[in-house]
Design an enzyme around this catalytic site. Structure first.
Site, PDB file in Angstrom:
ATOM      1  N   TYR A 224       0.831  -1.205   0.000  1.00 58.89           N
ATOM      2  CA  TYR A 224       0.000   0.000   0.000  1.00 58.89           C
ATOM      3  C   TYR A 224       0.860   1.246   0.000  1.00 58.89           C
ATOM      4  CZ  TYR A 224       0.964   0.881   4.981  1.00 58.89           C
ATOM      5  OH  TYR A 224       1.577   1.161   6.170  1.00 58.89           O
TER       6      TYR A 224
ATOM      7  N   ARG B  94       8.186   4.096  -4.638  1.00 54.66           N
ATOM      8  CA  ARG B  94       8.211   3.108  -3.555  1.00 54.66           C
ATOM      9  C   ARG B  94       7.167   2.017  -3.798  1.00 54.66           C
ATOM     10  NH1 ARG B  94       7.459   5.082   2.556  1.00 54.66           N
ATOM     11  NH2 ARG B  94       5.350   5.438   1.802  1.00 54.66           N
TER      12      ARG B  94
ATOM     13  N   HIS C  11      -1.232 -21.195  -0.779  1.00 57.89           N
ATOM     14  CA  HIS C  11      -0.120 -20.289  -0.450  1.00 57.89           C
ATOM     15  C   HIS C  11       0.668 -19.845  -1.674  1.00 57.89           C
ATOM     16  CE1 HIS C  11      -1.157 -21.455   3.555  1.00 57.89           C
ATOM     17  NE2 HIS C  11      -0.153 -20.789   4.095  1.00 57.89           N
TER      18      HIS C  11
ATOM     19  N   LYS D 124       6.535  -2.033   1.780  1.00 58.06           N
ATOM     20  CA  LYS D 124       5.372  -1.431   2.452  1.00 58.06           C
ATOM     21  C   LYS D 124       4.192  -2.387   2.357  1.00 58.06           C
ATOM     22  CE  LYS D 124       3.215   3.100   3.087  1.00 58.06           C
ATOM     23  NZ  LYS D 124       3.302   3.127   4.532  1.00 58.06           N
TER      24      LYS D 124
ATOM     25  N   GLU E 243      12.432   2.367  14.316  1.00 61.43           N
ATOM     26  CA  GLU E 243      11.503   3.400  13.821  1.00 61.43           C
ATOM     27  C   GLU E 243      10.237   3.321  14.656  1.00 61.43           C
ATOM     28  OE1 GLU E 243       9.991   2.465   9.821  1.00 61.43           O
ATOM     29  OE2 GLU E 243      10.370   0.350  10.213  1.00 61.43           O
TER      30      GLU E 243
ATOM     31  N   LEU F  29      11.122   0.872   7.191  1.00 63.80           N
ATOM     32  CA  LEU F  29      10.462   1.339   5.974  1.00 63.80           C
ATOM     33  C   LEU F  29      11.121   2.667   5.597  1.00 63.80           C
ATOM     34  CD1 LEU F  29       8.061   0.867   3.975  1.00 63.80           C
ATOM     35  CD2 LEU F  29       7.044   2.808   5.158  1.00 63.80           C
TER      36      LEU F  29
HETATM   37  N1  PMP Z   1       7.721   3.570   9.129  1.00 62.55           N
HETATM   38  C1  PMP Z   1       6.613   2.803   9.077  1.00 62.55           C
HETATM   39  C2  PMP Z   1       6.644   1.444   9.688  1.00 62.55           C
HETATM   40  C3  PMP Z   1       5.455   3.289   8.461  1.00 62.55           C
HETATM   41  O1  PMP Z   1       4.343   2.528   8.390  1.00 62.55           O
HETATM   42  C4  PMP Z   1       5.454   4.600   7.916  1.00 62.55           C
HETATM   43  C5  PMP Z   1       4.212   5.183   7.294  1.00 62.55           C
HETATM   44  N2  PMP Z   1       3.634   4.377   6.357  1.00 62.55           N
HETATM   45  C6  PMP Z   1       6.627   5.360   8.001  1.00 62.55           C
HETATM   46  C7  PMP Z   1       7.737   4.804   8.614  1.00 62.55           C
HETATM   47  C8  PMP Z   1       6.686   6.750   7.442  1.00 62.55           C
HETATM   48  O2  PMP Z   1       6.697   6.710   6.031  1.00 62.55           O
HETATM   49  P1  PMP Z   1       6.160   7.927   5.150  1.00 62.55           P
HETATM   50  O3  PMP Z   1       6.999   9.114   5.507  1.00 62.55           O
HETATM   51  O4  PMP Z   1       6.362   7.476   3.744  1.00 62.55           O
HETATM   52  O5  PMP Z   1       4.727   8.133   5.525  1.00 62.55           O
END
Ligand code: PMP
Length: 287
Positions: A33, A52, A102, A147, A180, A204
């Site tokens: 997504y 991405r 699967h 993602k 994160e 991510l």
């Molecule tokens: N880390 C994770 C695990 C996330 O889910 C997100 C948001 N989707 C982010 C970081 C931040 O990414 P972005 O700046 O692209 O929203």
């Protein structure tokens, strides 16, 4: 007319939008997504978000559901139909619908769902006072660079944070490294240096993170992409988080203890300003 959603080629009332029960996203989380912020009717950082998406799809060998320029047209069409000027647009691509098994189906068409949501910018209180984070163990898989719609560990961590009266969870590895947030990237400022986890499979690669890294380069503020520990975060001068829906938000408490002075720091405030200026520039350029 109420809000519409886009589901596999059709615009349908949001409340009635549905997918097949054998959509592999529904049964296996077999999908990816994107969330793109919309400000003044403009998609912020649209191209890096689509890059991405292409990366995530490629890593999972899922085909683009429609060609990239067509997706851009559909995003605009849905935004126009829903009169979306400030908020987010969410789009999800799954491997498609097939009898449950699967292994990848021999032939399948990727499924595309798009929704919009009105969303206000972070409140003045969040920006002026900062937010609290609660630390939670990072129990995710090793491909956090994709993602994926498989977000159970992120959901559990966020819920635990909310129950601890925090805005976000900061995810911590067994060795004490902060990777994160559950839906945001994590940053600290120490001795004038801005520090954030390097772009690897462990996090991510946030688009807000990417843009901010680029913007910081022109400020003369020193930047280091390296891992940092929870101890370093606790004793940092400043901390903040970034994401598409919140941009740059100061973090002023970690597990109930103040970070630095307990107020948003000057570097964080400066970085928020330069990020917001960059969004304004994109809006002006698009008009
Ligand atoms: N880390 C994770 C695990 C996330 O889910 C997100 C948001 N989707 C982010 C970081 C931040 O990414 P972005 O700046 O692209 O929203």
């Amino acid at each position: 007319m109420g809000r519409l959603a886009y589901v596999n080629g059709r615009y349908v009332p949001h409340g009635q939008a549905s997918v097949h029960i054998e959509d592999r996203g529904y049964q296996f989380s077999d999908g990816v997504y994107e969330v793109v912020p919309v400000v003044d009717g403009v998609l912020v950082d649209e191209e890096p978000h689509l890059d991405r998406l292409g990366y995530s799809l490629g890593e999972l060998k899922i085909a683009w559901p429609v060609r990239r320029p067509v997706l851009k047209l559909i995003l605009r069409e849905l935004m126009a139909k829903n009169n979306l000027t400030r908020g987010i647009i969410y789009f999800q691509v799954t491997r498609g619908v097939a009898p449950r098994d699967h292994k990848f189906p021999a032939s399948v068409k990727s499924a595309l769902v798009i929704t919009t949501k009105r969303l206000n910018p972070p409140s003045a209180a969040m920006i002026n006072d900062g937010v609290a984070v609660s630390t939670q163990p990072d129990i995710r898989w090793t491909r956090r660079d994709i993602k994926s719609i498989s977000l159970l560990p992120n959901i559990l961590a966020k819920q635990a944070a909310v129950e601890a009266k925090a805005f976000e969870a900061w995810l911590v590895e067994a060795d004490g490294t902060v990777t994160e947030g559950s839906s945001t990237n994590a940053w600290i400022v120490k001795g004038g240096e801005v520090i954030t986890y390097p772009k690897t499979n462990d996090i991510l690669g946030g688009i807000t993170r990417l843009s901010l890294l680029d913007l910081v380069k022109s400020t003369g503020i020193k930047l280091v992409e390296r891992s940092f520990t929870l101890d370093e975060a606790r004793t940092a001068d400043e901390a903040f988080l970034t994401s598409s829906s919140s941009f740059v938000v100061p973090v002023t408490r970690i597990d109930g203890k103040p970070v630095g002075t307990g107020k948003p720091g000057p570097i964080t405030q400066r970085l928020r300003e330069i990020y917001v200026e960059n969004v304004d520039r994109q809006i002006r350029a698009a008009k």
